[in-house]
Design a protein around this motif. Structure first.
Motif, short mmCIF file in Angstrom:
data_model
loop_
_atom_site.label_atom_id
_atom_site.label_comp_id
_atom_site.label_asym_id
_atom_site.label_seq_id
_atom_site.Cartn_x
_atom_site.Cartn_y
_atom_site.Cartn_z
N HIS A 173 0.84 -1.19 0.00
CA HIS A 173 0.00 0.00 0.00
C HIS A 173 0.88 1.24 0.00
O HIS A 173 2.09 1.17 0.20
CB HIS A 173 -0.93 0.01 1.21
N THR A 174 0.23 2.37 -0.23
CA THR A 174 0.90 3.67 -0.15
C THR A 174 0.24 4.46 0.97
O THR A 174 -0.98 4.60 1.01
CB THR A 174 0.78 4.45 -1.47
N MET A 175 1.07 4.96 1.89
CA MET A 175 0.57 5.73 3.02
C MET A 175 0.52 7.21 2.64
O MET A 175 1.53 7.78 2.21
CB MET A 175 1.47 5.53 4.24
N HIS A 176 -0.65 7.82 2.79
CA HIS A 176 -0.85 9.23 2.45
C HIS A 176 -0.98 10.04 3.73
O HIS A 176 -1.90 9.82 4.53
CB HIS A 176 -2.10 9.40 1.59
N PHE A 211 -7.41 -5.87 14.94
CA PHE A 211 -7.49 -4.43 14.74
C PHE A 211 -6.21 -3.90 14.12
O PHE A 211 -5.13 -4.48 14.27
CB PHE A 211 -7.74 -3.74 16.10
N SER A 212 -6.33 -2.82 13.36
CA SER A 212 -5.21 -2.00 12.92
C SER A 212 -4.15 -2.82 12.16
O SER A 212 -4.42 -3.33 11.09
CB SER A 212 -4.61 -1.28 14.14
N GLY A 213 -2.93 -2.93 12.72
CA GLY A 213 -1.88 -3.66 12.02
C GLY A 213 -2.22 -5.13 11.81
O GLY A 213 -1.81 -5.73 10.81
N ALA A 238 -7.87 1.63 10.13
CA ALA A 238 -6.76 1.61 9.17
C ALA A 238 -5.77 2.76 9.35
O ALA A 238 -4.67 2.70 8.82
CB ALA A 238 -7.31 1.63 7.74
N HIS A 239 -6.17 3.83 10.03
CA HIS A 239 -5.34 5.04 10.08
C HIS A 239 -4.25 4.93 11.15
O HIS A 239 -4.58 4.82 12.34
CB HIS A 239 -6.20 6.27 10.38
N PRO A 240 -2.97 4.97 10.79
CA PRO A 240 -1.91 4.97 11.81
C PRO A 240 -1.95 6.24 12.63
O PRO A 240 -2.36 7.30 12.14
CB PRO A 240 -0.63 4.87 10.99
N ARG A 241 -1.51 6.14 13.90
CA ARG A 241 -1.66 7.25 14.83
C ARG A 241 -0.35 7.61 15.50
O ARG A 241 0.60 6.82 15.51
CB ARG A 241 -2.70 6.93 15.89
N ALA A 257 -2.35 9.56 9.01
CA ALA A 257 -2.17 9.11 7.63
C ALA A 257 -3.24 8.08 7.30
O ALA A 257 -3.96 7.60 8.18
CB ALA A 257 -0.77 8.50 7.45
N ARG A 258 -3.35 7.76 6.01
CA ARG A 258 -4.31 6.74 5.58
C ARG A 258 -3.66 5.89 4.48
O ARG A 258 -3.03 6.42 3.55
CB ARG A 258 -5.61 7.37 5.07
N PRO A 259 -3.78 4.57 4.57
CA PRO A 259 -3.22 3.70 3.55
C PRO A 259 -4.18 3.53 2.37
O PRO A 259 -5.40 3.45 2.55
CB PRO A 259 -3.02 2.38 4.28
N VAL A 260 -3.62 3.48 1.18
CA VAL A 260 -4.39 3.14 -0.02
C VAL A 260 -3.76 1.87 -0.58
O VAL A 260 -2.60 1.86 -1.01
CB VAL A 260 -4.35 4.27 -1.06
N HIS A 261 -4.53 0.79 -0.55
CA HIS A 261 -3.96 -0.50 -0.92
C HIS A 261 -3.70 -0.60 -2.42
O HIS A 261 -4.48 -0.09 -3.23
CB HIS A 261 -4.88 -1.64 -0.49
N ALA A 262 -2.61 -1.28 -2.77
CA ALA A 262 -2.20 -1.37 -4.17
C ALA A 262 -3.19 -2.16 -5.02
O ALA A 262 -3.29 -1.93 -6.23
CB ALA A 262 -0.81 -2.02 -4.26
#
Length: 317
Positions: A173-176, A211-213, A238-241, A257-262
């Protein structure tokens, strides 16, 4: 708690959310909501930090249900440090839990079981423990990856584990970030253990605590077609903190941030990871185990130790 202390904590929380939360328009709404609630006296009755944390968390999450956004109470006093106040806690927890490697087992029929809990720790804390577990499991013919008790963790730790399942690096994924900066995450290019052969069945076990990771690991393997997810839908965070110490017992955690999966072009925020095979979480292991044994026999009925596989399958019936 004193009124001035409560006001200071809530005002600082609102300011940090407005400045850092990953979705700017939502950040402004959340900060304004906290201000309105403070002026309305919603927190005046908080008798202790735990009560204040619960009240503020409910209001933080009322706008868009982001489960990573919270005023978290800690029983132990938080260190007075400039960086994330939970860093020391996670380092101690990783050491105490063998890097999150909760169980490594060979089940009858040569099916491996790897349970990772309570977190997927980052490689610098858990890389040795994780790769040792993967080395032990390399000779199994199928794998159950148990994430039912996994409550989050590190994208870098997830990338390390994913590297075991793919012969070549795969874009996960790409983290935005809110600033517009991006970072790509790829499965690990090299591991000091043999890769898990692509024809070996992999089932990931999930439940309402995942959850999360932990969700990311399940989602990555599912979306990339490397594993079948068995169990219940996960929590949806999904949002890292990052964390901020607002009181010796209160930490504000702000998603940044928010991940967008490939593969999917989206993520599991708010919806969780949907299982491919939906069963009660407490039945997920037996169901996945049976599916693994059946797949092994279907691929090669005359495989070595086929009698052990059949006996294990019969024991589950």
């Amino acid at each position: 708690m004193l009124p001035d202390e409560i006001t200071d904590i809530v005002e600082r929380a609102a300011a940090l959310v407005a400045a850092e939360y990953v979705l700017p328009d939502v950040a402004d709404r959340i900060a304004a909501h906290l201000g309105e609630r403070l002026r309305a006296g919603a927190y005046a009755g908080a008798a202790d930090p735990a009560a204040l944390g619960a009240l503020v968390t409910a209001d933080l999450q009322s706008v868009n249900d982001d489960l990573h956004l919270r005023l978290k109470h800690h029983d132990e006093p938080l260190p007075e440090a400039a960086d994330d106040p939970t860093d020391e806690h996670f380092a101690r927890l990783a050491a105490r839990t063998m890097g999150g490697v909760a169980r490594v087992q060979r089940l009858p029929g040569n099916v491996g079981l790897l349970e990772i809990a309570p977190y997927v720790f980052p490689p610098q804390l858990a890389g040795d423990a994780l790769t040792a577990a993967l080395r032990l499991l390399a000779g199994t013919d199928a794998l159950l990856l148990d994430l039912r008790g996994n409550e989050g963790g590190s994208p870098d730790g997830v990338a390390l584990i994913c590297g075991w399942f793919f012969a070549e690096p795969v874009h996960l994924h790409t983290m935005h970030e809110r600033s517009g900066a991006t970072r790509q995450f790829w499965s690990a290019a090299w591991l000091p253990v043999p890769r898990y052969a692509p024809e070996k069945p992999v089932h990931v076990l999930t439940g309402p605590r995942t959850f999360s990771g932990g969700e990311e690991l399940a989602y990555d393997l599912q979306q990339l077609g490397r594993a079948t997810v068995v169990g219940e839908r996960t929590r949806g965070g999904a949002h890292p903190r990052i964390g901020h110490r607002l009181h010796r017992h209160l930490e504000l955690t702000v998603p940044v941030a928010r991940p967008v999966h490939a593969v999917s072009g989206t993520n599991w925020e708010g919806c969780g990871v949907a299982p491919d095979v939906e069963v009660a979480a407490d039945r997920a292991r037996d169901v996945a185990y049976a599916r693994s044994l059946e797949a092994m026999l279907a691929a090669d009925p005359d495989r070595p130790a086929a009698d052990e596989v059949r006996a294990a399958l019969a024991a589950l019936a």
